[in-house]
Design an enzyme around this catalytic site. Sequence first.
Site, mmCIF file in Angstrom:
data_model
loop_
_atom_site.group_PDB
_atom_site.id
_atom_site.type_symbol
_atom_site.label_atom_id
_atom_site.label_comp_id
_atom_site.label_asym_id
_atom_site.label_seq_id
_atom_site.Cartn_x
_atom_site.Cartn_y
_atom_site.Cartn_z
ATOM 1 N N ARG A 43 -19.644 13.119 -9.596
ATOM 2 C CA ARG A 43 -20.487 11.978 -9.199
ATOM 3 C C ARG A 43 -21.252 12.381 -7.947
ATOM 4 O O ARG A 43 -20.638 12.860 -6.984
ATOM 5 C CB ARG A 43 -19.611 10.761 -8.893
ATOM 6 N N GLU A 45 -22.324 0.072 -12.576
ATOM 7 C CA GLU A 45 -21.436 -0.532 -11.568
ATOM 8 C C GLU A 45 -21.980 -1.847 -11.048
ATOM 9 O O GLU A 45 -21.315 -2.531 -10.285
ATOM 10 C CB GLU A 45 -21.273 0.418 -10.375
ATOM 11 N N ARG A 88 -15.023 12.589 -7.225
ATOM 12 C CA ARG A 88 -15.700 11.967 -6.090
ATOM 13 C C ARG A 88 -16.051 13.087 -5.105
ATOM 14 O O ARG A 88 -15.143 13.774 -4.633
ATOM 15 C CB ARG A 88 -14.782 10.941 -5.419
ATOM 16 N N CYS A 101 -13.753 4.064 -15.412
ATOM 17 C CA CYS A 101 -12.914 4.527 -14.301
ATOM 18 C C CYS A 101 -12.736 3.393 -13.298
ATOM 19 O O CYS A 101 -13.213 2.290 -13.506
ATOM 20 C CB CYS A 101 -13.526 5.764 -13.655
ATOM 21 N N HIS A 152 0.825 -1.215 0.000
ATOM 22 C CA HIS A 152 0.000 0.000 0.000
ATOM 23 C C HIS A 152 0.854 1.258 0.000
ATOM 24 O O HIS A 152 0.497 2.254 -0.618
ATOM 25 C CB HIS A 152 -0.948 -0.025 1.193
ATOM 26 N N ASP A 209 -16.366 -1.237 -8.371
ATOM 27 C CA ASP A 209 -17.599 -1.867 -7.907
ATOM 28 C C ASP A 209 -18.074 -2.935 -8.887
ATOM 29 O O ASP A 209 -18.508 -4.011 -8.470
ATOM 30 C CB ASP A 209 -18.687 -0.809 -7.703
HETATM 31 C C1 PEP Z 1 -15.667 2.352 -9.107
HETATM 32 O O1 PEP Z 1 -16.503 1.668 -8.512
HETATM 33 O O2 PEP Z 1 -14.872 1.924 -9.952
HETATM 34 C C2 PEP Z 1 -15.589 3.775 -8.817
HETATM 35 C C3 PEP Z 1 -14.900 4.602 -9.525
HETATM 36 O O3 PEP Z 1 -16.223 4.157 -7.702
HETATM 37 P P1 PEP Z 1 -15.566 4.064 -6.259
HETATM 38 O O4 PEP Z 1 -15.409 5.480 -5.826
HETATM 39 O O5 PEP Z 1 -16.628 3.342 -5.545
HETATM 40 O O6 PEP Z 1 -14.272 3.324 -6.378
HETATM 41 MG MG MG Z 2 -18.059 2.804 -7.397
#
Ligand code: PEP
Ligand code: MG
Length: 564
Positions: A339, A439, A303, A510, A196, A463
Amino acid sequence: MKMVGERVKYFRGIAASKGYAIGKVQSIQNMGYGALVQKGCDPQTEYRRILKAKDKAIEQLQQVYKDVFTNLGEEYAVFFQIHIAMLEDTDYLEEISQCLVNERVNAEYAVWKISCNFYEQLSAIDNEYMRARGGDIIDISNRLLSCLNPAYALKRRIYNKETILVANILTPSEAVRIRRNNILGVITEHGSKSAHSSIIARMMGVPMVVGVGKAYAELVNTQELIIDGFSGDVVAEPDETVRKKYLVKKARDENSWQDLKAAAALETLTLDGTRMAVTASIGSLENLQDALDSGAIGVGLFRSEFLYLKNEGPPSEEEQFQVYRTLAEKMTGRRVVIRTVDISAMDHRIPFLHTKSEINPALGYRGIRLSLGHKELLVTQLRAALRASVYGRIAVMFPMLTTMMEIRQLKQIVRNVKEDLRREGIPFAENMEIGLMIETPAAALISDMIVEEADFFCLGMNDFTQYVLAADPSNPLVSGLYDVKHPAVLRLLKLTVENAKKKGLWVILCGNSASDLSLLPFFLAIGVDELSVNPADILDVRNAVTGTMLPDDKQKIIREFCQE
Ligand code: PEP
Ligand code: MG
């Protein structure tokens, strides 16, 4: 008399994060403290101490998660959620408890001993993913020890400015405190590319070489070092000639970023002329500068969750509007896709939701489900985004969809919000695009219906993959099943893009796999239009696109990936 270059020494490790760095050494040591042993302790008393310390450590980690989320974004914070899951792991606690019973030692010693055992077992496993979890074990055991006994309090390290960090292990807690302007590069004795802390260094664009092994002992006593994060080379005490050579390489590397910035307005085309837009996925305004620096031609995923973590209550319309307006203005006409908030009601970080706990939160009340249940939050967010849409090119997209009913409800809410703004005389872009995220397997399977309602699709592969395979990537017991290259994932992805393309719809992809270069030919072949990736990966992805030559028979590539 010393000969020129006499002291120069060359070492090699594993290149974990690209770039060159030249600087003075600062060393940090982890895992070396040990814990004093006391014999003849009562196992039950000691175990109660451990459980108390565990609760305290989880509380601390929830705060760390929140701070990192707000300051750096979700992609950095997620590692601390994994730490919470590891602390709750029954195997770990069970082994500690066994040690207390068998050896009648104190809690501190048992934690230290079992953590070292886990670390060694993980290091010996022939699986890169599992080996990479060693740094996390050290991180959580350091935290647990500090909660057990103030004598082991976590040292908040002061990093000297502009140095190269040399550490035996770099834990994620330490890695998130690195900034490009304080640490020039990192070298570690242990570690792996998938650790990580290596992922964090890559996201931050800090050069890193891991696994230098025995050389570590020499490197900590070195004055000056050069890191080559492309090859894994490390040069100790470079002379003038070597230093100059690397300064030239470094300048060239930085120039390629400059060139990239200059070329930002240009399209990214493969050698056969297939277009692929490469945009940034970001989770805070701080990341916006990284996106701009990286030459992103847009933000494919913004996000918005960090806005919800700042205060005790939900963010106001004005607060959100200011953020979205800044995004729109700074991106000067390039598209920014916001989003709508994708939080879960289970999220302990969001006190104002007051919802009951759920047994299976990943399949629970999250994303758009929660937004439709808390319409006041959604309306405020939409008003802020619409108001900002006159300052640039804003689009909004909805996460976690499964039914047409949800989509119709959402679109009705958008119409109502627009109507209100019109009535209030507040300007907004009438044609602000609405994207729908695919997703879930349900959304993918009815994508031929969803396509009628969308201005574009966005495939959230993180997801998407976990739901298709029913495997949680943060659960070490099943994370081996989480594989974006599984034919089930790729076939469903293909079906979704085919449905979009029948209607000429734009498709963004993405999530972490958007920057997986081994999948690039597949994404290009099925017709993905835009890859939204971490700003630190933009250069690599663009270079890979421009270096790709797709064959005339694209179906062959598709069949191979889908194993059809
Ligand atoms: C994903 O699910 O690929 C996505 C971009 O959303 P998350 O922020 O849940 O990773
Ligand atoms: Mg997602």
